[in-house]
Design an enzyme around this catalytic site. Structure first.
Site, short mmCIF file in Angstrom:
data_model
loop_
_atom_site.label_atom_id
_atom_site.label_comp_id
_atom_site.label_asym_id
_atom_site.label_seq_id
_atom_site.Cartn_x
_atom_site.Cartn_y
_atom_site.Cartn_z
N SER A 115 -10.83 14.16 16.28
CA SER A 115 -11.82 14.71 17.21
C SER A 115 -12.43 13.70 18.16
O SER A 115 -13.23 14.08 19.02
CB SER A 115 -12.94 15.40 16.42
OG SER A 115 -12.48 16.63 15.90
N SER B 281 -18.60 19.12 16.22
CA SER B 281 -17.18 18.97 16.52
C SER B 281 -16.47 20.33 16.53
O SER B 281 -15.34 20.47 16.07
CB SER B 281 -16.52 18.03 15.50
OG SER B 281 -15.36 17.43 16.04
N LYS C 110 -12.22 14.55 21.72
CA LYS C 110 -13.24 15.37 22.40
C LYS C 110 -14.06 14.55 23.39
O LYS C 110 -14.69 15.11 24.30
CB LYS C 110 -14.15 16.03 21.37
CG LYS C 110 -13.47 17.13 20.54
CD LYS C 110 -14.47 17.77 19.58
CE LYS C 110 -13.86 18.99 18.85
NZ LYS C 110 -12.95 18.61 17.76
#
Length: 415
Positions: free
Chosen positions: A109, A167, A112
């Site tokens: 993640s 997340s 991101k």
């Protein structure tokens, strides 16, 4: 309601030390063993390439530890097991130390950060989306979710809180739909990575969900975080400890809200860890392929550091945070006592004049506040509940590109 804080002062340039005082570069291509003398489990099946990208400097393309210790410099931590890590000065861009900096690994993640840095400028935070079934298509099984519901309305601001704090892959997919769809978003992210010279990065999914050939590197993730921190709204979201997120939306009744807390344990102190002094974000991640990954930003005094750690091979759920904290401690203690082994390069189109050019983002919220968001303990008003910001609003990277460095390594061929 938003609060204004005075912009932090720019770090003074690090002293340049004559090369005769520089200790030799330490190279340690063999990974350390765990506490019982066994090879670190995460590295047992793989080793970094013998030759990697040299974007940012030739030493960063070499496997093993790269550091130039000057007299009086503290030794690097001995308990590091990450496959790759990097410590960099957030403002000057100097890389203080690195280990397999350009090893292309699954990012989880932390991808991101690139998603946010790419889309934040084009999606006004007050824009509202009523979520459709199509928006939620492609959210992978087992994904981390913030709780976005079909047929409910969410502002862009709400969705970014869901991305950074929880997340939430569901929030990512809704924002991607607002950007024209996942396929377009992936192309936009890849183009932005190339603009940033994050050339180790190959984007397959916008949320960092495990996918074949989706990779980044500790160097690239640090470069991306540094770019994101130019944007006030990026700093606000990644520096938020907790917030209220929209829940059930029943016609004729007030909207329900529930609290969400940042999964960054160095920020919240979850998992038995103490919050790290001066932490300001940025993003953590964990998947089967990537293991644990984390890019963090912290400030102590006038010094601002970025640290990325990818896939520690020892320890438990806290190992990526513990190793990051150890590298932060080292970086702050090593101020002025190391010769940089490389640099975080500027974007291809960066203004390399002495004053540079301001980063763009949708920072002018409805309240009209023009300055950075409030600092430690400041409560900012958002729809439905309080937004608790630690230091993300105050952590400002006053990045200025030195002349002549714009294209260094831009055309390097990756291995």
């Amino acid at each position: 309601m938003s609060a204004k804080t005075t912009a932090l002062t720019v770090l003074t340039a690090a002293l340049l030390v004559p090369t005769v005082l520089v200790a030799p570069v330490h190279a340690a291509p063999n990974p350390p063993a765990d506490g019982k003398g066994r090879p670190a489990k995460a590295r047992a099946a793989a080793a970094p390439p013998a030759s990697m990208s040299t974007v940012g400097g030739s030493l960063l393309g070499q496997p093993g530890t790269q550091v130039n210790l000057l007299p009086g410099a503290p030794a690097l931590p001995t308990n590091l097991s990450g496959r790759s890590w990097i410590v960099a000065d957030a403002e000057s861009g100097e890389v203080l130390a690195a280990y397999n900096a350009h090893w292309r690994l699954p990012p989880a993640s932390t991808m991101k950060m690139l998603f946010a840095d790419t889309l934040l400028p084009s999606l006004p935070k007050e824009q509202v989306r009523k979520v459709t079934a199509e928006d939620m298509e492609g959210v992978g099984p087992g994904s981390s979710l913030v709780g976005v519901k079909e047929d409910h309305e969410y502002s862009v601001h709400d969705l970014w809180l869901g991305v950074f704090l929880r997340s939430g892959n569901d929030a990512v997919h809704v924002l991607a739909a607002m950007n024209g769809g996942v396929e377009k978003t992936v192309k936009d992210m890849q183009a932005h990575a190339e603009e940033l010279q994050a050339l180790d990065t190959h984007v397959v999914s916008p949320d960092g969900y495990d996918a074949p050939e989706q990779v980044s590197s500790a160097y690239d993730l640090t470069l991306i975080a540094r770019s994101g921190l130019q944007k006030q709204d990026f700093r606000e979201y990644c520096g938020t400890a907790s917030a209220k997120f929209p829940g059930l939306q029943v016609p004729g009744k007030p909207r329900d809200y529930f609290e969400i807390t940042n999964t960054n344990r160095l920020m919240t102190g979850a998992g038995g860890l103490a919050p790290y002094k001066g932490i300001a974000g940025v993003k953590n991640g964990n998947t089967t392929m990537a293991g644990s990954t984390f890019t963090g930003a912290a400030q102590q005094g006038d010094r601002k550091l970025l640290v990325t750690v990818m896939n520690p091979g020892t320890g438990g759920a806290n190992s990526v945070y513990e190793e990051t904290a150890a590298l932060f401690d080292w970086g702050f203690a090593a101020a002025g006592k190391v010769k940089p082994v490389g640099e975080l390069v500027p974007p291809k189109s960066a203004d390399t004049s002495p004053h540079g050019s301001p980063a763009q983002s949708h920072e002018n919220d409805a309240s009209g506040g023009g300055g950075p968001a409030g600092g430690v303990g400041t409560a900012l008003g958002v729809a439905g509940g309080a937004l608790v910001v630690l230091v993300g609003g105050a952590y400002v990277v006053n990045r200025r590109w030195p002349r002549g460095h714009r294209s260094r390594g831009a055309d390097e061929e990756l291995v």
